[in-house]
Design a protein around this motif. Structure first.
Motif, PDB file in Angstrom:
ATOM      1  N   VAL A   1       0.937  -1.081   0.105  1.00 42.15           N
ATOM      2  CA  VAL A   1      -0.220   0.039  -0.011  1.00 42.15           C
ATOM      3  C   VAL A   1       0.943   1.154  -0.069  1.00 42.15           C
ATOM      4  CG1 VAL A   1      -1.628   1.308   1.608  1.00 42.15           C
ATOM      5  CG2 VAL A   1      -1.673  -1.211   0.907  1.00 42.15           C
ATOM      6  N   LYS A   2       2.033   1.393   0.730  1.00 42.13           N
ATOM      7  CA  LYS A   2       2.729   2.422   0.753  1.00 42.13           C
ATOM      8  C   LYS A   2       3.798   2.738  -0.492  1.00 42.13           C
ATOM      9  CE  LYS A   2       4.182   1.849   5.374  1.00 42.13           C
ATOM     10  NZ  LYS A   2       5.310   1.997   6.513  1.00 42.13           N
ATOM     11  N   ARG A   3       4.179   1.422  -1.059  1.00 43.77           N
ATOM     12  CA  ARG A   3       4.692   1.560  -2.402  1.00 43.77           C
ATOM     13  C   ARG A   3       3.603   2.318  -3.405  1.00 43.77           C
ATOM     14  NH1 ARG A   3       4.672  -1.118  -7.012  1.00 43.77           N
ATOM     15  NH2 ARG A   3       3.163  -2.788  -6.174  1.00 43.77           N
ATOM     16  N   LEU A   4       2.400   2.185  -3.208  1.00 46.89           N
ATOM     17  CA  LEU A   4       1.486   2.534  -4.005  1.00 46.89           C
ATOM     18  C   LEU A   4       1.112   4.065  -3.502  1.00 46.89           C
ATOM     19  CD1 LEU A   4      -0.290  -0.616  -5.071  1.00 46.89           C
ATOM     20  CD2 LEU A   4       1.128   0.760  -6.510  1.00 46.89           C
ATOM     21  N   SER A   5       1.677   4.474  -2.318  1.00 49.18           N
ATOM     22  CA  SER A   5       1.398   5.972  -2.094  1.00 49.18           C
ATOM     23  C   SER A   5       0.306   5.995  -1.133  1.00 49.18           C
ATOM     24  CB  SER A   5       1.549   6.838  -2.877  1.00 49.18           C
ATOM     25  OG  SER A   5       2.638   7.155  -3.854  1.00 49.18           O
ATOM     26  N   GLY A   6      -0.174   4.849  -0.487  1.00 52.25           N
ATOM     27  CA  GLY A   6      -1.252   4.912   0.147  1.00 52.25           C
ATOM     28  C   GLY A   6      -0.714   5.147   1.688  1.00 52.25           C
ATOM     29  N   LYS A   7      -1.742   5.429   2.803  1.00 45.98           N
ATOM     30  CA  LYS A   7      -1.429   5.607   4.047  1.00 45.98           C
ATOM     31  C   LYS A   7      -2.071   4.280   4.735  1.00 45.98           C
ATOM     32  CE  LYS A   7      -1.291   9.913   5.248  1.00 45.98           C
ATOM     33  NZ  LYS A   7      -1.670  11.358   5.236  1.00 45.98           N
ATOM     34  N   PRO A   8      -1.254   3.292   4.968  1.00 42.37           N
ATOM     35  CA  PRO A   8      -2.256   2.097   5.768  1.00 42.37           C
ATOM     36  C   PRO A   8      -2.036   2.240   7.084  1.00 42.37           C
ATOM     37  CG  PRO A   8       0.293   1.564   5.126  1.00 42.37           C
ATOM     38  CD  PRO A   8       0.065   2.964   4.594  1.00 42.37           C
ATOM     39  N   PHE A   9      -3.128   1.889   7.764  1.00 42.59           N
ATOM     40  CA  PHE A   9      -2.921   1.545   9.252  1.00 42.59           C
ATOM     41  C   PHE A   9      -3.572   0.143   9.555  1.00 42.59           C
ATOM     42  CE2 PHE A   9      -6.952   3.538   8.580  1.00 42.59           C
ATOM     43  CZ  PHE A   9      -7.945   3.043   9.312  1.00 42.59           C
ATOM     44  N   VAL A  10      -3.296  -0.573  10.482  1.00 40.25           N
ATOM     45  CA  VAL A  10      -3.806  -2.036  10.767  1.00 40.25           C
ATOM     46  C   VAL A  10      -4.792  -1.630  11.983  1.00 40.25           C
ATOM     47  CG1 VAL A  10      -1.760  -2.623  12.123  1.00 40.25           C
ATOM     48  CG2 VAL A  10      -3.363  -4.534  11.413  1.00 40.25           C
ATOM     49  N   THR A  11      -5.760  -2.578  11.820  1.00 40.79           N
ATOM     50  CA  THR A  11      -7.118  -2.151  12.898  1.00 40.79           C
ATOM     51  C   THR A  11      -7.861  -3.365  12.908  1.00 40.79           C
ATOM     52  OG1 THR A  11      -8.731  -0.341  13.100  1.00 40.79           O
ATOM     53  CG2 THR A  11      -8.649  -1.525  10.696  1.00 40.79           C
ATOM     54  N   ASP A  12      -8.642  -3.418  14.136  1.00 43.26           N
ATOM     55  CA  ASP A  12      -9.491  -4.170  14.629  1.00 43.26           C
ATOM     56  C   ASP A  12     -10.274  -3.170  15.650  1.00 43.26           C
ATOM     57  OD1 ASP A  12     -11.296  -6.353  14.895  1.00 43.26           O
ATOM     58  OD2 ASP A  12      -9.747  -7.710  15.716  1.00 43.26           O
ATOM     59  N   CYS A  13     -11.580  -4.090  15.729  1.00 40.80           N
ATOM     60  CA  CYS A  13     -12.650  -3.339  16.869  1.00 40.80           C
ATOM     61  C   CYS A  13     -12.535  -4.284  18.002  1.00 40.80           C
ATOM     62  CB  CYS A  13     -14.021  -3.256  16.173  1.00 40.80           C
ATOM     63  SG  CYS A  13     -14.457  -1.933  15.135  1.00 40.80           S
ATOM     64  N   SER A  14     -12.716  -3.518  19.231  1.00 40.53           N
ATOM     65  CA  SER A  14     -12.701  -4.509  20.488  1.00 40.53           C
ATOM     66  C   SER A  14     -13.862  -5.397  20.807  1.00 40.53           C
ATOM     67  CB  SER A  14     -12.830  -3.393  21.676  1.00 40.53           C
ATOM     68  OG  SER A  14     -11.388  -2.630  21.581  1.00 40.53           O
ATOM     69  N   THR A  15     -13.869  -6.285  21.704  1.00 41.62           N
ATOM     70  CA  THR A  15     -14.425  -7.484  21.682  1.00 41.62           C
ATOM     71  C   THR A  15     -15.854  -7.185  22.508  1.00 41.62           C
ATOM     72  OG1 THR A  15     -13.492  -8.453  23.490  1.00 41.62           O
ATOM     73  CG2 THR A  15     -12.695  -9.043  21.466  1.00 41.62           C
ATOM     74  N   LEU A  16     -16.890  -7.856  22.358  1.00 46.17           N
ATOM     75  CA  LEU A  16     -18.020  -7.868  23.257  1.00 46.17           C
ATOM     76  C   LEU A  16     -17.875  -8.685  24.278  1.00 46.17           C
ATOM     77  CD1 LEU A  16     -21.016  -7.283  23.853  1.00 46.17           C
ATOM     78  CD2 LEU A  16     -21.554  -9.181  22.391  1.00 46.17           C
ATOM     79  N   TYR A  17     -16.947  -9.833  24.195  1.00 41.77           N
ATOM     80  CA  TYR A  17     -16.866 -10.754  25.557  1.00 41.77           C
ATOM     81  C   TYR A  17     -15.787 -10.078  26.249  1.00 41.77           C
ATOM     82  CZ  TYR A  17     -12.481 -12.412  22.833  1.00 41.77           C
ATOM     83  OH  TYR A  17     -11.272 -12.564  22.309  1.00 41.77           O
ATOM     84  N   VAL A  18     -15.844 -10.679  27.473  1.00 45.35           N
ATOM     85  CA  VAL A  18     -14.663  -9.824  28.347  1.00 45.35           C
ATOM     86  C   VAL A  18     -13.522 -10.747  28.295  1.00 45.35           C
ATOM     87  CG1 VAL A  18     -14.266  -9.424  30.925  1.00 45.35           C
ATOM     88  CG2 VAL A  18     -16.510  -9.266  29.917  1.00 45.35           C
ATOM     89  N   GLY A  19     -12.399 -10.012  27.914  1.00 42.81           N
ATOM     90  CA  GLY A  19     -11.077 -10.732  27.483  1.00 42.81           C
ATOM     91  C   GLY A  19     -10.197  -9.646  27.545  1.00 42.81           C
ATOM     92  N   MET A  20      -8.982  -9.980  26.761  1.00 40.00           N
ATOM     93  CA  MET A  20      -7.921  -8.981  26.581  1.00 40.00           C
ATOM     94  C   MET A  20      -7.910  -8.230  25.452  1.00 40.00           C
ATOM     95  SD  MET A  20      -3.821  -9.347  27.356  1.00 40.00           S
ATOM     96  CE  MET A  20      -3.083  -7.846  27.603  1.00 40.00           C
ATOM     97  N   ARG A  21      -9.008  -8.198  24.873  1.00 41.88           N
ATOM     98  CA  ARG A  21      -9.411  -7.108  23.519  1.00 41.88           C
ATOM     99  C   ARG A  21     -10.714  -6.391  23.735  1.00 41.88           C
ATOM    100  NH1 ARG A  21      -9.713  -9.316  18.513  1.00 41.88           N
ATOM    101  NH2 ARG A  21     -10.892 -11.236  19.604  1.00 41.88           N
ATOM    102  N   ASN A  22     -10.748  -6.126  24.842  1.00 39.35           N
ATOM    103  CA  ASN A  22     -12.158  -5.562  25.303  1.00 39.35           C
ATOM    104  C   ASN A  22     -12.317  -4.142  25.430  1.00 39.35           C
ATOM    105  OD1 ASN A  22     -14.114  -5.523  28.330  1.00 39.35           O
ATOM    106  ND2 ASN A  22     -14.804  -6.303  26.334  1.00 39.35           N
ATOM    107  N   ASP A  23     -11.075  -3.401  25.482  1.00 37.22           N
ATOM    108  CA  ASP A  23     -11.059  -1.863  25.496  1.00 37.22           C
ATOM    109  C   ASP A  23      -9.928  -1.644  24.797  1.00 37.22           C
ATOM    110  OD1 ASP A  23      -8.926  -1.475  27.181  1.00 37.22           O
ATOM    111  OD2 ASP A  23     -10.543  -1.586  28.934  1.00 37.22           O
ATOM    112  N   LEU A  24      -9.704  -0.439  24.230  1.00 37.44           N
ATOM    113  CA  LEU A  24      -8.385   0.151  23.710  1.00 37.44           C
ATOM    114  C   LEU A  24      -7.186  -0.350  24.008  1.00 37.44           C
ATOM    115  CD1 LEU A  24      -7.995   3.325  21.494  1.00 37.44           C
ATOM    116  CD2 LEU A  24      -6.189   2.847  23.112  1.00 37.44           C
ATOM    117  N   ILE A  25      -7.076   0.087  25.377  1.00 42.25           N
ATOM    118  CA  ILE A  25      -5.769  -0.124  26.148  1.00 42.25           C
ATOM    119  C   ILE A  25      -5.240  -1.760  26.177  1.00 42.25           C
ATOM    120  CG2 ILE A  25      -4.541   0.046  28.275  1.00 42.25           C
ATOM    121  CD1 ILE A  25      -5.147   2.739  27.207  1.00 42.25           C
TER     122      ILE A  25
END
Ligand code: SF4
Ligand code: SF4
Length: 393
Positions: free
Chosen positions: A71-95
């Motif tokens: 993507v960068k080679r083609l002059s785009g500005k990438p970022f990698v992303t996901d949304c947090s989970t509903l279940y209570v685990g270690m991906r439950n909020d941003l921090i």
């Protein structure tokens, strides 16, 4: 009317000593038409899954970096992303989510771009997308950063899933791009509940609720009939005492997931990649997702998310079963059952399409039919289950 046929590009994981898997992935991206997207100067969300703590089968950051570098080679500005989970685990909020990602090896250097949690600190930073033709969903709640992007590249680890049977591209787009309230709609049957033994009566959840739906009585929180099921209170509880009411109606969930995926791809220019390796019975939200059940298949890409899921699901189902895997156990148990009871629900023959083709994804998670989401997504016009598979060397 004759059905449209979509192109799906596929490559095995085999490479010569002077080649590499990232190089092959670059050829796959070229074949599917990455250069044809409007990338220069544009924000490009690479939607992946960082893996729950303890899980070892999530896609390594090198796959993300390969996509981001292109993507960068083609002059785009990438970022990698996901949304947090509903279940209570270690991906439950941003921090916690970013900490989990870091522990699993995802950072700016390993990914070649920044990490962004798309639905914000508490999972409630969302864009509401109208879906007037949805059967269940008239308004989808999508993590803001995903729709703030100009281009979306879904980078999916293809595997099994306890609730959707197939953790493929539609799931990555639908469930994966939903904010917490969105995930509540798809995954839950209404208001969350409080585990009384965990609740200390601290009242912190009260400030999360805009609907006056929480009472604290005798030092225990109770959710009342004002609750609209938004799920905000889940991430506010320091004791992890608030839990979603899980919906076990997988048919509804498949339809809602397809509708959420539709809301996403109608709003943003998208390209889809699925890596079918480490094909475990359960998804990467589980620490205990178990050993792979079939051999690594390969890498696939398409502009059509429905065709991609169909092609990858078919390819997984065409694989031999790995001896000693949970899938082998399932078939052995089914064979034993069918010998004593021809009407066994989970019999080996139930895992076949009726034409002698196996359906491993259904056999390992028989409560859910992964093709329902594809059918519904097709009916909403975001793709077709008809595909032509083009091999990339
Ligand atoms: S789910 Fe939403 S409405 Fe219901 S109690 Fe929690 S914050 Fe309030
Ligand atoms: S935040 Fe958690 S522990 Fe505190 S009152 Fe609410 S449910 Fe109970």
């Amino acid at each position: 009317m004759e059905k449209h046929t979509a192109r799906v590009y596929g490559a095995t994981m085999r490479v010569a000593p002077d080649d590499s898997v990232p190089a092959k992935l670059r050829r796959l991206l070229a074949a599917v038409g990455l250069e044809g997207l409007d990338l220069p100067g544009k924000y490009v969300a690479i939607k992946t899954h960082f893996g729950e703590q303890g899980n070892v089968s999530f896609l390594k950051p090198l796959y993300t970096r390969t996509v981001a570098t292109e993507v960068k080679r083609l002059s785009g500005k990438p970022f990698v992303t996901d949304c947090s989970t509903l279940y209570v685990g270690m991906r439950n909020d941003l921090i916690d989510h970013l900490e989990c990602a870091r522990l699993n090896g995802f950072n700016h250097d390993s990914c070649g771009c920044e990490l962004v949690i798309a639905d914000g600190l508490r999972g409630d930073d969302e864009v509401i997308v109208p879906l007037p033709d949805g059967s269940y969903v008239q308004e989808a709640r999508i993590g803001r950063a995903i729709l703030d992007a100009d281009v979306l590249i879904s980078l999916t680890h293809a595997k099994g899933c306890a609730s959707s049977a197939f953790g493929g591209t539609i799931k990555n787009l639908g469930m994966g791009c939903g904010s917490r309230a969105g995930k509540m709609v798809m995954h839950s049957k209404g208001m969350p509940s409080v585990i009384a033994e965990k609740c200390t009566g601290c009242r912190k959840c009260l400030k999360s609720c805009a609907h006056d739906a929480i009472d604290v009585i005798e030092h225990k929180a109770h959710i009342n009939e004002n609750c609209v099921g938004c799920g905000h209170c889940i991430s506010y509880c320091p004791q992890k005492a608030v839990n979603p009411a899980w919906n076990r109606n997988w048919e509804d969930m498949q339809i809602k997931m397809a509708e959420y995926a539709t809301a996403v791809v109608r709003k943003v220019q998208a390209l889809h990649v699925a890596i079918a390796i480490d094909i475990t019975p359960q998804c990467d939200c589980f620490a205990g997702n178990d050993a792979p059940m079939v051999p690594n298949v390969g890498m696939f890409a398409s502009l059509d998310p429905v065709a991609l899921d169909q092609a990858v699901g078919d390819a997984i189902n065409a694989q031999p079963v790995i001896a000693g895997s949970a899938l082998a156990d399932k078939y052995a148990a089914a064979a034993a059952n069918s010998a004593s009871d021809a009407s066994s629900v989970d019999s080996a023959s139930d895992a076949s399409s009726g034409e002698g083709e196996m359906n491993h994804l259904h056999a390992i998670n028989p409560a859910s039919d992964w093709t329902l989401a594809l059918d519904h997504a097709e009916s909403l016009g975001i793709g077709t289950r008809n595909y032509e598979l083009i091999t990339v060397e």
